[in-house]
Design an enzyme around this catalytic site. Structure first.
Site, PDB file in Angstrom:
ATOM      1  N   ASP A  67       0.809  -1.227   0.000  1.00 37.11           N
ATOM      2  CA  ASP A  67       0.000   0.000   0.000  1.00 37.11           C
ATOM      3  C   ASP A  67       0.836   1.269   0.000  1.00 37.11           C
ATOM      4  OD1 ASP A  67       0.902  -0.571   2.557  1.00 37.11           O
ATOM      5  OD2 ASP A  67      -1.069  -1.017   3.352  1.00 37.11           O
ATOM      6  N   ASN A 136      -7.805  -2.793  13.970  1.00 36.77           N
ATOM      7  CA  ASN A 136      -9.187  -3.038  13.526  1.00 36.77           C
ATOM      8  C   ASN A 136      -9.266  -4.261  12.609  1.00 36.77           C
ATOM      9  OD1 ASN A 136      -7.976  -2.126  11.223  1.00 36.77           O
ATOM     10  ND2 ASN A 136      -9.338  -0.369  10.892  1.00 36.77           N
ATOM     11  N   HIS A 138      -7.396  -4.783   9.867  1.00 37.77           N
ATOM     12  CA  HIS A 138      -7.094  -4.562   8.441  1.00 37.77           C
ATOM     13  C   HIS A 138      -5.832  -5.317   8.017  1.00 37.77           C
ATOM     14  CE1 HIS A 138      -4.677  -0.567   9.265  1.00 37.77           C
ATOM     15  NE2 HIS A 138      -3.859  -1.601   9.259  1.00 37.77           N
ATOM     16  N   GLU A 143      -9.782  -1.889   5.045  1.00 40.76           N
ATOM     17  CA  GLU A 143     -10.431  -1.570   6.310  1.00 40.76           C
ATOM     18  C   GLU A 143     -11.734  -2.368   6.472  1.00 40.76           C
ATOM     19  OE1 GLU A 143      -8.205  -0.003   8.069  1.00 40.76           O
ATOM     20  OE2 GLU A 143      -8.867   2.072   8.192  1.00 40.76           O
TER      21      GLU A 143
HETATM   22  C1  F6R Z   1       1.414  -1.688   6.072  1.00 41.48           C
HETATM   23  C2  F6R Z   1       0.129  -2.348   6.171  1.00 41.48           C
HETATM   24  C3  F6R Z   1      -0.666  -2.374   7.432  1.00 41.48           C
HETATM   25  C4  F6R Z   1       0.173  -2.707   8.674  1.00 41.48           C
HETATM   26  C5  F6R Z   1      -0.696  -2.659   9.926  1.00 41.48           C
HETATM   27  C6  F6R Z   1       0.110  -2.893  11.175  1.00 41.48           C
HETATM   28  O1  F6R Z   1       1.939  -1.803   4.769  1.00 41.48           O
HETATM   29  O2  F6R Z   1      -0.306  -2.853   5.190  1.00 41.48           O
HETATM   30  O3  F6R Z   1      -1.691  -3.327   7.297  1.00 41.48           O
HETATM   31  O4  F6R Z   1       0.749  -3.956   8.532  1.00 41.48           O
HETATM   32  O5  F6R Z   1      -1.314  -1.417  10.029  1.00 41.48           O
HETATM   33  O6  F6R Z   1       0.986  -1.834  11.378  1.00 41.48           O
HETATM   34  P1  F6R Z   1       2.065  -1.845  12.529  1.00 41.48           P
HETATM   35  O7  F6R Z   1       3.072  -2.876  12.156  1.00 41.48           O
HETATM   36  O8  F6R Z   1       2.664  -0.468  12.498  1.00 41.48           O
HETATM   37  O9  F6R Z   1       1.349  -2.164  13.787  1.00 41.48           O
END
Ligand code: F6R
Length: 237
Positions: A67, A136, A138, A143
């Site tokens: 992303d 959440n 994702h 989302e």
């Molecule tokens: C990042 C992504 C997100 C993260 C998720 C966890 O490329 O796709 O899904 O993996 O938000 O983020 P952290 O590791 O910062 O808790």
């Protein structure tokens, strides 16, 4: 599903890096799906370390990131492209033409999403997708919603995601409200999935993702259906 309980963050990072390096050593021209966020930082540091020791060669490896924020230029310090350059790409011998991240500045977002799906198809899909999980549920920036988003899509980030990512910005108002994310189809079609989770604050959501009902309200729950899923969790099980 294979669940590995890591002793701590360093152990989680080393174990996950082991799986990624095995993939690159066995299939040097493999396609790695990569993630950003705080969880994979230790994995990338470990891979860089092994690269410096001459144990891994990324010359033929192709990477496709999950992303990118909309509106941020590649050079913006909070862009995911910048994150990847800092933590991995600049420190290894990957060929820049093999690096793929959605263009958050694309004038036509819908066309950019289509281009990204075509690109994933043109490289033959993903061999291994590294995933983190949001509070959440994702995966990528898919989302909670009423339906799973199949293709690469432009999402409006939920409040909890904006709040969670505010730590990387000087002010929460600077967090972009939209992002382009790989869709569930490309993630699920990856030949292997590797989910890394760190911290007690992810315990509840990890339970839902791995053992709860499969629902688009917890987008990560769909990975229960993947035939080759490895989960490495530190303090989150
Ligand atoms: C990042 C992504 C997100 C993260 C998720 C966890 O490329 O796709 O899904 O993996 O938000 O983020 P952290 O590791 O910062 O808790």
């Amino acid at each position: 599903m294979k669940i590995v309980r890591a002793k701590n963050y360093a152990d989680m990072s080393r174990k996950a890096a082991n799986i990624i390096s095995a993939q690159v050593i066995m299939v040097p021209d493999c396609v790695l799906g990569l993630a950003t966020g705080s969880t994979p930082i230790g994995i990338y540091a470990q891979l860089v370390d092994w690269y410096n020791k001459g144990d891994i060669d990324f010359a033929q490896t192709v990477t496709v990131n999950l992303d990118e924020y909309c509106g941020l230029d590649q050079s913006h310090p909070q862009s995911y492209r910048h994150f990847m350059d800092e933590h991995l790409f600049r420190q290894i011998n990957i060929d820049p033409k093999n690096i793929h991240i959605p263009d958050g500045k694309a004038a036509d977002t819908a066309a950019e999403c289509r281009r990204y799906d075509e690109l994933i198809e043109s490289v033959g899909g993903l061999d291994l997708q590294l995933l983190g999980i949001g509070h959440n549920g994702h995966i990528g920036f898919n989302e909670p919603a009423d339906a799973f988003s199949e293709n690469t899509n432009c999402v409006t980030l939920g409040q909890s995601t904006i709040a969670a990512n505010a730590r990387f910005f000087t002010d929460p108002s600077e967090v972009p409200r939209q992002a382009i994310t790989m869709g569930i189809k490309a993630i699920m079609q990856s030949r292997k999935l590797l989910l890394v989770v760190n911290g007690a604050d992810k315990k509840d959501i990890l339970q839902k993702v791995l053992f709860g009902p499969i629902t688009p309200q917890v987008p990560g729950s769909i990975i229960q259906l993947h035939p080759d899923l490895t989960v490495i969790a530190a303090d989150a099980l």
